[in-house]
Design a protein around this motif. Structure first.
Motif, short mmCIF file in Angstrom:
data_model
loop_
_atom_site.label_atom_id
_atom_site.label_comp_id
_atom_site.label_asym_id
_atom_site.label_seq_id
_atom_site.Cartn_x
_atom_site.Cartn_y
_atom_site.Cartn_z
N ASP A 36 27.95 -79.80 -4.52
CA ASP A 36 28.34 -78.50 -5.39
C ASP A 36 27.90 -77.06 -4.46
O ASP A 36 28.34 -76.09 -5.12
N GLY A 37 27.23 -77.25 -3.28
CA GLY A 37 27.15 -76.21 -2.40
C GLY A 37 26.03 -75.24 -3.06
O GLY A 37 25.86 -74.20 -2.31
N ARG A 38 25.27 -75.46 -4.03
CA ARG A 38 24.17 -74.72 -4.22
C ARG A 38 23.04 -74.65 -3.24
O ARG A 38 22.67 -75.66 -2.67
N ASN A 39 22.47 -73.62 -3.17
CA ASN A 39 21.39 -73.49 -2.07
C ASN A 39 19.82 -73.51 -2.76
O ASN A 39 19.90 -73.05 -3.87
N TYR A 40 19.18 -74.52 -2.19
CA TYR A 40 18.09 -74.89 -2.87
C TYR A 40 16.76 -75.13 -1.69
O TYR A 40 17.37 -75.43 -0.63
N SER A 41 15.72 -75.19 -2.07
CA SER A 41 14.61 -75.82 -1.12
C SER A 41 14.35 -77.05 -1.33
O SER A 41 14.01 -77.58 -2.42
N LYS A 42 14.66 -77.94 -0.43
CA LYS A 42 14.48 -79.40 -0.52
C LYS A 42 13.18 -80.29 -0.74
O LYS A 42 13.15 -80.88 -1.57
N PRO A 43 12.29 -79.59 -0.34
CA PRO A 43 10.91 -79.91 -0.66
C PRO A 43 10.61 -79.79 -2.02
O PRO A 43 9.93 -80.52 -2.75
N MET A 44 11.00 -78.79 -2.85
CA MET A 44 10.96 -78.55 -4.39
C MET A 44 11.65 -79.77 -5.13
O MET A 44 11.24 -79.82 -6.19
N LEU A 45 12.53 -80.63 -4.46
CA LEU A 45 12.93 -81.52 -5.31
C LEU A 45 11.78 -82.99 -5.57
O LEU A 45 11.97 -83.32 -6.54
N SER A 46 10.67 -82.97 -4.96
CA SER A 46 9.68 -83.69 -5.13
C SER A 46 8.45 -82.79 -5.87
O SER A 46 7.24 -83.48 -5.92
N ALA A 47 8.62 -81.52 -6.41
CA ALA A 47 7.67 -80.85 -7.05
C ALA A 47 8.25 -80.29 -8.51
O ALA A 47 7.67 -79.58 -8.97
N GLY A 48 9.24 -80.87 -8.65
CA GLY A 48 9.91 -80.28 -9.84
C GLY A 48 9.47 -80.47 -11.21
O GLY A 48 9.43 -79.53 -11.97
N PHE A 49 8.93 -81.60 -11.30
CA PHE A 49 8.23 -81.90 -12.75
C PHE A 49 6.83 -81.21 -12.88
O PHE A 49 6.55 -81.05 -13.77
N THR A 50 6.18 -81.24 -11.58
CA THR A 50 5.02 -80.42 -11.63
C THR A 50 5.12 -78.91 -12.30
O THR A 50 4.47 -78.44 -12.56
N LEU A 58 16.03 -74.83 -9.81
CA LEU A 58 15.61 -74.93 -8.63
C LEU A 58 16.75 -74.21 -7.51
O LEU A 58 16.49 -74.16 -6.39
N CYS A 59 17.70 -74.05 -8.15
CA CYS A 59 18.83 -73.23 -7.66
C CYS A 59 18.61 -71.77 -6.98
O CYS A 59 18.11 -71.09 -7.95
N MET A 60 18.69 -71.61 -5.82
CA MET A 60 18.35 -70.27 -5.37
C MET A 60 19.32 -69.30 -5.24
O MET A 60 19.33 -68.00 -5.14
N ALA A 61 20.67 -69.78 -4.99
CA ALA A 61 21.91 -69.18 -4.98
C ALA A 61 23.08 -70.16 -5.02
O ALA A 61 23.06 -71.21 -4.59
N THR A 62 24.08 -69.63 -5.87
CA THR A 62 25.29 -70.32 -6.22
C THR A 62 26.15 -70.13 -4.59
O THR A 62 25.88 -69.35 -4.06
N PRO A 63 27.17 -71.14 -4.62
CA PRO A 63 27.97 -71.09 -3.38
C PRO A 63 28.76 -69.62 -3.53
O PRO A 63 29.04 -69.18 -2.31
#
Length: 269
Positions: A36-50, A58-63
């Motif tokens: 879906d083209g959203r910009n995000y920080s991949k390391p945050m995927l394993s810190a989202g529940f914390t 976690l989306c920093m910017a839409t396409p």
């Protein structure tokens, strides 16, 4: 003038656009992505529940925002069928896109070990923001998760899910946490710290089956043990996406082979 085409909107793709636009504000750029083209920080995927973050958080910017900010054409949900390097074309399922220069920013795919059982299709992996959203929705209201893999990503998810209030059991055929990154003493220190938080590890056996059970799934190990849980998350590693490059005649090894300027043996890629 044909545009520069970038395949991939992950960190590599977005950073390429960001740095290029510092030098050139006008050359047309088209970004192609299957997600879906959203910009995000991949390391945050394993810190989202914390951090108690949803995929939208976690989306920093839409396409659309990226397109406006960097003057690019972002096309989402596009599955590239191939590359015609000789004619400088990206082949799409029902069309093609001519380019002046082509950048491959495909990243890697998750790898799940060969498994048997009637719940193999329900094993989750998290490699992008859309994966994270699906996993977070699936685990909502659940209590127990089995993780395949005790490496960096497996340990990060073990910690993150425990912080999110889940009971976690992690399986890895090697002997301790992060075995390919840390010496044994350091890896066992990580293991001990996670166990103090409630993690349970199964080092040595392999997972062979994942089957449906009355209240979730049952994971079978090759030593005869079974683990009952609500969901299974595979975190055994990733492999570079090289099939598109190979089909275009680009040299690959463990990844795409490049020179020191990141050029390939295909002159137009």
């Amino acid at each position: 003038m044909h545009p520069i085409v970038i395949i991939g909107t992950g960190l590599a793709g977005f950073n390429t656009v960001k740095e290029f636009r510092k030098l050139d504000k006008e050359t047309p750029i088209v970004m192609l992505t299957a997600d879906d083209g959203r910009n995000y920080s991949k390391p945050m995927l394993s810190a989202g529940f914390t951090k108690e973050k949803t995929a939208d958080d976690l989306c920093m910017a839409t396409p659309e925002k990226v397109a406006e900010q960097f003057n690019v054409d972002v096309r989402t949900g596009v599955h590239v069928a191939g590359i015609d390097a000789a004619n400088k074309r990206v082949l799409l399922p029902d069309d093609h896109l001519d380019y002046s220069k082509l950048v491959l920013a495909l990243g890697a795919d998750t790898w799940t070990p060969p498994l048997e059982g009637d719940a193999v299709g329900e094993v989750f992996s998290v490699n992008d923001l859309m994966d994270y959203g699906k996993f977070r929705a699936a685990v909502d209201g659940k209590k127990t998760v089995t993780i395949l893999g005790g490496g960096l990503i497996g340990c990060e998810f073990t910690n993150d899910l425990i912080n999110g209030g889940f009971e976690v059991e992690t399986v890895d055929p090697l002997g301790y946490c992060l075995p390919t990154l840390l010496p044994e003493a350091a890896g066992k220190a990580v293991q001990s710290a996670l166990e103090d938080k409630g993690a349970k590890f199964h080092f040595g056996p392999l997972v062979t089956e994942v089957n449906k059970a009355d209240n979730g799934v049952e994971v079978t190990l090759n030593n005869g043990e079974t683990i009952s849980c609500d969901l299974v998350l595979s975190a055994v590693g990733v492999r570079p996406q090289v099939e598109l490059a190979k089909s275009a005649g680009i040299e690959v090894n463990r990844g795409v082979v490049t020179n020191r300027l990141l050029g390939t043996n295909a002159p137009n890629v």
